[in-house]
Scaffold this motif. Sequence first.
Motif, short mmCIF file in Angstrom:
data_model
loop_
_atom_site.label_atom_id
_atom_site.label_comp_id
_atom_site.label_asym_id
_atom_site.label_seq_id
_atom_site.Cartn_x
_atom_site.Cartn_y
_atom_site.Cartn_z
N GLU A 51 0.69 -1.38 -0.27
CA GLU A 51 -0.18 0.46 -0.26
C GLU A 51 0.77 1.47 0.48
O GLU A 51 0.80 2.41 -0.57
CB GLU A 51 -0.61 -0.10 1.04
CG GLU A 51 -2.02 1.06 1.43
CD GLU A 51 -2.54 0.93 2.68
OE1 GLU A 51 -3.67 2.28 2.96
OE2 GLU A 51 -2.52 0.46 3.10
N LEU A 54 2.54 1.83 -3.55
CA LEU A 54 1.23 2.08 -4.49
C LEU A 54 0.29 3.43 -4.58
O LEU A 54 0.16 4.10 -5.40
CB LEU A 54 0.21 0.69 -4.50
CG LEU A 54 0.27 -0.41 -5.07
CD1 LEU A 54 -0.49 -1.33 -3.96
CD2 LEU A 54 0.91 -0.89 -6.21
N THR A 57 2.90 4.61 -6.87
CA THR A 57 2.69 4.40 -8.24
C THR A 57 1.87 5.19 -8.97
O THR A 57 1.42 5.82 -9.65
CB THR A 57 2.33 3.05 -8.25
OG1 THR A 57 3.83 2.09 -7.14
CG2 THR A 57 1.69 2.72 -9.72
N ARG A 58 0.46 5.41 -7.79
CA ARG A 58 -0.47 6.20 -8.07
C ARG A 58 -0.13 7.94 -8.22
O ARG A 58 -0.97 7.61 -9.54
CB ARG A 58 -1.68 6.06 -7.40
CG ARG A 58 -2.23 4.54 -7.01
CD ARG A 58 -2.91 4.20 -5.41
NE ARG A 58 -3.99 5.33 -5.25
CZ ARG A 58 -5.17 5.33 -4.60
NH1 ARG A 58 -4.98 4.46 -2.72
NH2 ARG A 58 -6.12 6.41 -4.19
N LEU A 90 6.79 -0.06 -9.23
CA LEU A 90 5.53 -0.96 -9.58
C LEU A 90 5.07 0.04 -10.44
O LEU A 90 4.26 -0.75 -11.52
CB LEU A 90 4.99 -1.39 -8.45
CG LEU A 90 5.11 -1.88 -6.93
CD1 LEU A 90 6.48 -2.23 -6.90
CD2 LEU A 90 4.07 -1.52 -6.00
N GLU A 174 -6.60 2.36 -6.72
CA GLU A 174 -5.36 1.87 -6.76
C GLU A 174 -5.20 0.21 -6.93
O GLU A 174 -4.16 0.15 -8.01
CB GLU A 174 -5.75 1.40 -4.77
CG GLU A 174 -4.21 -0.30 -4.29
CD GLU A 174 -4.54 -0.01 -3.26
OE1 GLU A 174 -4.43 -1.45 -2.76
OE2 GLU A 174 -4.74 0.79 -1.61
N ALA A 177 -3.40 0.67 -10.38
CA ALA A 177 -2.23 0.53 -10.32
C ALA A 177 -1.55 -0.86 -10.18
O ALA A 177 -0.18 -1.26 -10.18
CB ALA A 177 -2.09 1.86 -8.75
N ARG A 178 -1.90 -1.62 -9.26
CA ARG A 178 -1.89 -2.73 -9.03
C ARG A 178 -1.60 -3.68 -10.15
O ARG A 178 -0.60 -4.24 -10.78
CB ARG A 178 -3.22 -4.02 -8.67
CG ARG A 178 -2.55 -3.54 -6.70
CD ARG A 178 -3.47 -4.00 -5.92
NE ARG A 178 -3.00 -3.77 -4.10
CZ ARG A 178 -2.19 -4.58 -3.38
NH1 ARG A 178 -2.02 -5.78 -3.82
NH2 ARG A 178 -2.50 -3.98 -2.19
N ALA A 181 1.70 -2.86 -11.94
CA ALA A 181 2.85 -3.21 -11.28
C ALA A 181 2.68 -5.00 -11.42
O ALA A 181 3.73 -5.21 -11.61
CB ALA A 181 2.40 -3.48 -9.89
#
Length: 538
Positions: A51, A54, A57-58, A90, A174, A177-178, A181
Amino acid sequence: MNRNDPPSHDDAAALEVASIPALVMAAAERFAGTPALEAPGRRIDYAELPEAALAVTRALMTHGIDKGDRVAIWAPNDIDWVLAALGIHLAGAVLVPLNTRMKGGEAEDILARSGARLLFSVGDFLGVDYPAMLDGRWPQSLETLVVIGEDVAEARPGVRSLAAFLAEGEAVDEAAARARAASVGPEDLSDLLFTSGTTGRPKGVMSGHGQNLRAFAEYVRVIGLGRGDRYLIVNPFFHAFGYKAGWLSCLLAGATILPQTTFDADAVLARIARDRISVLPGPPTLYLSLLAHPRLAEADLSSLRVAVTGAATIPPVLIERMRDELGFAVVTTAYGLTECGGLATICDPADAAETIATTSGTPIAGTELAILDEAGQALPAGETGEICLRGFHVMQGYFENPAATAEAIDAAGWLHTGDVGRCDAAGNLQITDRLKDMYIVGGFNCYPAEIEAILATHPDIAQSAVIGVPDPRQGEVGCAYVVPRAGRALNEAGLIAWARDQMANYKVPRHVRLMEALPVNAANKVDKAQLRGAFEAG
């Protein structure tokens, strides 16, 4: 588990994953309940790591950072350095670390040539305003500067505080973003580390996710790093020793990352005792400083277990003292260079002190080592030639520099290191010389051609030649032989002071010798061997 004890076999096994994003997710599941990152007043559990990464990353995705884009970090060791780097990974972007000792012009050059679109930078560090060093030097590619560690007045376009930057990232779901990744694969570029290699101007070394993970999983295995270990990372994160052999290896093993901003013997001894440090790699100067500390006998070093060193010739007595006086059960040495990810050979910690001190061990699994003569023919054990490497971890090339790549990697896939050495009968690598002119100051490679190029910009210098000379504290330092321009006056103190404003501190020559002319050889090239002889003769 007592932190003095080595981790169990299960704990010491590195995670087998295809990318750094996959590593973050797997480590969160396997090592939940163990701190991943720890600093005074702050702790992030492995379960919380995805988290936190990320969130970066976001924010990167909000700013339009795509897979393959370059994102730089210019900051000292810190929890936010690791989180920023993981957020970059990520996002599928490429990490470009910058040396914190660089001046504005040096940083501008690397930011521009890497095409970095975003920069994470510390605000003030050791009294230096890092963003201010880019005033008037803002590269065309750079769109955003994110200041770590403090609130900033966002007076100019493109500057953000870290808090404001992360808040902007809340606009990206999120799940997106996942998904980004999850799309990162082993062949994708993970980082672009700039190194001078065998020439003066730094070149960007391209490494992939899979290469890094495979090499440092082997490192984890050899040193026995595992869950429960507490790793004080003094080696700077902008270097492979602090990044790949440092926090990345911790994530592979489930060890706790404890960043140390700068090396100070008092502070390190205090942290060893307070934070129960078990793993403390570093250059020989780190251990020599601890051994020379006047209050060493009073220090609680009972938690120490693993030491890894290299980068300079090591007397066997130092290995013995590290074991006997500092209490390390595991002491080993390794050899590598940025062009092979930072790790090529490593000693078995069970080897004798003489072997660990005088060799760099044998190649890691999947690596071939050859000693080649000038004709490219392999030499037998005991004979000296150029150290060449071949295997999965050899760089993908120099960024946007195919000519330099072709010079470094031959048609048969051998990486020509430019280092000179031999192998003993047991296959251990012995480094007998380094690059022709390169020298090492406190663990940092110094390349005379790069320093000479900066000295050439001085209005009163006609010519210069830089060599490495012995130094009792740093191992080696630079000595600049300088020919002044006709009618100009120079002095040693003034030139050294000027150099401190122009280049990273470790590159600054500690000695200056003024000459009417530099000695040259038959090919009309500066005879540095003669200069070395002159220095030795006083």
